[in-house]
Design a protein around this motif. Structure first.
Motif, PDB file in Angstrom:
ATOM      1  N   THR A 108     -26.856 -27.344   6.111  1.00 27.53           N
ATOM      2  CA  THR A 108     -27.459 -28.189   7.140  1.00 27.53           C
ATOM      3  C   THR A 108     -27.542 -29.621   6.621  1.00 27.53           C
ATOM      4  O   THR A 108     -26.928 -29.951   5.611  1.00 27.53           O
ATOM      5  CB  THR A 108     -28.851 -27.628   7.536  1.00 27.53           C
ATOM      6  OG1 THR A 108     -29.409 -28.441   8.551  1.00 27.53           O
ATOM      7  CG2 THR A 108     -29.811 -27.560   6.363  1.00 27.53           C
ATOM      8  N   ASP A 109     -28.276 -30.458   7.350  1.00 29.35           N
ATOM      9  CA  ASP A 109     -28.543 -31.789   6.807  1.00 29.35           C
ATOM     10  C   ASP A 109     -30.015 -31.843   6.391  1.00 29.35           C
ATOM     11  O   ASP A 109     -30.753 -30.870   6.583  1.00 29.35           O
ATOM     12  CB  ASP A 109     -28.166 -32.894   7.802  1.00 29.35           C
ATOM     13  CG  ASP A 109     -28.927 -32.749   9.108  1.00 29.35           C
ATOM     14  OD1 ASP A 109     -29.857 -31.898   9.173  1.00 29.35           O
ATOM     15  OD2 ASP A 109     -28.609 -33.459  10.068  1.00 29.35           O
TER      16      ASP A 109
ATOM     17  N   VAL B 165     -27.421 -21.224   4.811  1.00 37.78           N
ATOM     18  CA  VAL B 165     -27.120 -22.131   5.924  1.00 37.78           C
ATOM     19  C   VAL B 165     -26.851 -23.511   5.329  1.00 37.78           C
ATOM     20  O   VAL B 165     -27.602 -23.981   4.474  1.00 37.78           O
ATOM     21  CB  VAL B 165     -28.325 -22.204   6.895  1.00 37.78           C
ATOM     22  CG1 VAL B 165     -28.067 -23.223   7.996  1.00 37.78           C
ATOM     23  CG2 VAL B 165     -28.635 -20.833   7.474  1.00 37.78           C
TER      24      VAL B 165
ATOM     25  N   LEU C 158     -36.148 -24.275   8.244  1.00 37.46           N
ATOM     26  CA  LEU C 158     -35.496 -23.065   7.719  1.00 37.46           C
ATOM     27  C   LEU C 158     -36.108 -22.545   6.422  1.00 37.46           C
ATOM     28  O   LEU C 158     -35.732 -21.474   5.953  1.00 37.46           O
ATOM     29  CB  LEU C 158     -34.005 -23.375   7.455  1.00 37.46           C
ATOM     30  CG  LEU C 158     -33.156 -23.720   8.671  1.00 37.46           C
ATOM     31  CD1 LEU C 158     -31.829 -24.341   8.239  1.00 37.46           C
ATOM     32  CD2 LEU C 158     -32.898 -22.450   9.491  1.00 37.46           C
TER      33      LEU C 158
ATOM     34  N   THR D 186     -19.839 -30.611   4.597  1.00 35.26           N
ATOM     35  CA  THR D 186     -19.935 -29.147   4.720  1.00 35.26           C
ATOM     36  C   THR D 186     -18.731 -28.438   4.102  1.00 35.26           C
ATOM     37  O   THR D 186     -18.895 -27.430   3.400  1.00 35.26           O
ATOM     38  CB  THR D 186     -20.058 -28.757   6.213  1.00 35.26           C
ATOM     39  OG1 THR D 186     -21.131 -29.515   6.766  1.00 35.26           O
ATOM     40  CG2 THR D 186     -20.384 -27.291   6.386  1.00 35.26           C
TER      41      THR D 186
ATOM     42  N   GLY E 234     -32.657 -30.761   8.729  1.00 34.36           N
ATOM     43  CA  GLY E 234     -32.652 -29.355   9.129  1.00 34.36           C
ATOM     44  C   GLY E 234     -33.401 -28.420   8.177  1.00 34.36           C
ATOM     45  O   GLY E 234     -33.651 -27.254   8.502  1.00 34.36           O
ATOM     46  N   LEU E 235     -33.757 -28.919   7.004  1.00 32.57           N
ATOM     47  CA  LEU E 235     -34.293 -28.009   5.978  1.00 32.57           C
ATOM     48  C   LEU E 235     -35.683 -27.449   6.294  1.00 32.57           C
ATOM     49  O   LEU E 235     -35.947 -26.265   6.090  1.00 32.57           O
ATOM     50  CB  LEU E 235     -34.378 -28.739   4.629  1.00 32.57           C
ATOM     51  CG  LEU E 235     -33.089 -28.860   3.802  1.00 32.57           C
ATOM     52  CD1 LEU E 235     -33.394 -29.597   2.503  1.00 32.57           C
ATOM     53  CD2 LEU E 235     -32.484 -27.493   3.514  1.00 32.57           C
TER      54      LEU E 235
ATOM     55  N   ALA F 167     -29.035 -28.604   2.027  1.00 29.30           N
ATOM     56  CA  ALA F 167     -28.683 -29.813   2.780  1.00 29.30           C
ATOM     57  C   ALA F 167     -27.546 -30.528   2.061  1.00 29.30           C
ATOM     58  O   ALA F 167     -27.654 -30.831   0.866  1.00 29.30           O
ATOM     59  CB  ALA F 167     -29.895 -30.741   2.884  1.00 29.30           C
TER      60      ALA F 167
ATOM     61  N   ALA G 232     -31.253 -22.278   2.700  1.00 29.28           N
ATOM     62  CA  ALA G 232     -30.461 -23.390   3.242  1.00 29.28           C
ATOM     63  C   ALA G 232     -30.223 -24.450   2.174  1.00 29.28           C
ATOM     64  O   ALA G 232     -31.026 -24.621   1.255  1.00 29.28           O
ATOM     65  CB  ALA G 232     -31.200 -24.009   4.427  1.00 29.28           C
TER      66      ALA G 232
END
Ligand SMILES: NC(=O)C1=CN([C@@H]2O[C@H](COP(=O)(O)OP(=O)(O)OC[C@H]3O[C@@H](n4cnc5c(N)ncnc54)[C@H](O)[C@@H]3O)[C@@H](O)[C@H]2O)C=CC1
Ligand SMILES: O=C([O-])CC(=O)C(=O)O
Length: 272
Positions: free
Chosen positions: A60-61, A58, A68, A43, A64-65, A39, A37
């Motif tokens: 994400t922000d 992925v 994942l 996007t 969110g890391l 961040a 992922a």
């Protein structure tokens, strides 16, 4: 005995000069590691930047890391360090920190790591010889002195220059712009002198280490000279960093992180 099979899931916080190189290297394939992922703030922009990868991670922000990834590499502005590191550490995972200057004002992260079994790893980054400095620190270090010379464009915009009204544009000879400790430099040169803080954390700390910074129109590389005096060894080191597209950041920085990550899964690990 069974070999470790599941690859370590790597996350990247910040898709700038370092983050992009890291993403490309992981995507090209590294034994036992996978890019999971990244961040990002934008996007669509990140999709364009990473469009050439074999496997899109992925997007994400920062928040969110942690879920994942097993290891998150912080390569974002230092102000974001606590937001990036805390959730990772709270899950007992590893955060690799490049904005090492920001650690000095977020030392509570060490307690968070301790409480949850997480790890904060500070790679050698744009520097050299932290293995020798760490070894020397196991004995008695008398002094650690660092002198940094940077081209003008590697220093422009630094808070210390703005606050003290120091003009360096157009200089034709080297000018000493700072003399003090890495602790002071971390405030005034947040994006320029993470290396001095990393050196100080390896050795005698951010108050006893001494640092000079020169704006030098005669150099085209970020140049760091270090002298260490200890009861085990005296040593002098120099590194001349070829800048990336970000003139503040040397190319070797991302490569240092790549070497750090590779070592996490290597059967042979060389260097401390
Ligand atoms: N320890 C060391 O030896 C070195 C440390 N550094 C430090 O490493 C860090 C990364 O360096 P570079 O890649 O050259 O910086 P950069 O400025 O090229 O990249 C930083 C990236 O973070 C992104 N970002 C900003 N806010 C964000 C947010 N809220 N969410 C997600 N992404 C966000 C920016 O868009 C940018 O792409 C910097 O803090 C720099 O000072 C740089 C060189 C050496
Ligand atoms: O200290 C930093 O953050 C970057 C640096 O000096 C370099 O790349 O040489």
């Amino acid at each position: 005995m069974q070999a470790q099979t599941r690859p370590l899931r790597i996350g990247i916080a910040g898709l700038g000069a370092v983050g992009k190189k890291l993403a490309e290297t992981l995507d090209a394939g590294m034994d036992g590691l996978v890019l999971s992922a990244v961040a990002v703030r934008d996007t669509a922009k990140a999709q364009a930047t990473l469009g050439h990868l074999k496997q899109m991670p992925v997007l994400t922000d920062i928040a969110g890391l942690a879920e994942l990834c097993d290891v998150v590499v912080e390569c974002a502005p230092g102000a974001l360090l606590p937001a990036i590191a805390r959730p990772v550490l709270e899950q007992g995972k590893t955060v690799v920190v490049l904005s090492s200057g920001a650690l000095l004002t977020n030392m509570d992260l060490i307690e968070v790591a301790k409480a949850h079994g997480g790890t904060i790893s500070v790679p050698t980054g744009a520097l050299l010889g932290l293995d020798a400095v760490c070894a020397a620190a196991e004995g008695e270090i008398q002094s650690v002195r660092m002198v940094t010379r940077k081209p003008v464009k590697g220093l422009l915009g630094a808070k210390y220059l703005v606050d003290n009204n120091i003009q360096i544009e157009g200089i034709t000879e080297p000018v000493q712009i700072f003399k003090g400790s890495p602790r002071e430099a971390a405030v005034g040169f947040a994006a320029n002198l993470n290396v001095a803080v990393a050196l100080s954390l390896a050795g005698i700390g951010p108050d006893r280490t001494t640092l000079e910074v020169w704006a030098d129109p005669t150099v085209d590389k970020n140049t760091h000279n270090i002298e260490v005096v200890s009861d085990a060894a005296l040593f002098s080191m120099q590194i001349q960093n070829i800048p990336t597209e970000n003139p503040k950041t040397g190319r070797i920085t991302a490569q240092s992180v790549i070497a750090t990550l590779r070592k996490m899964r290597a059967p042979l690990r060389v260097g401390t």
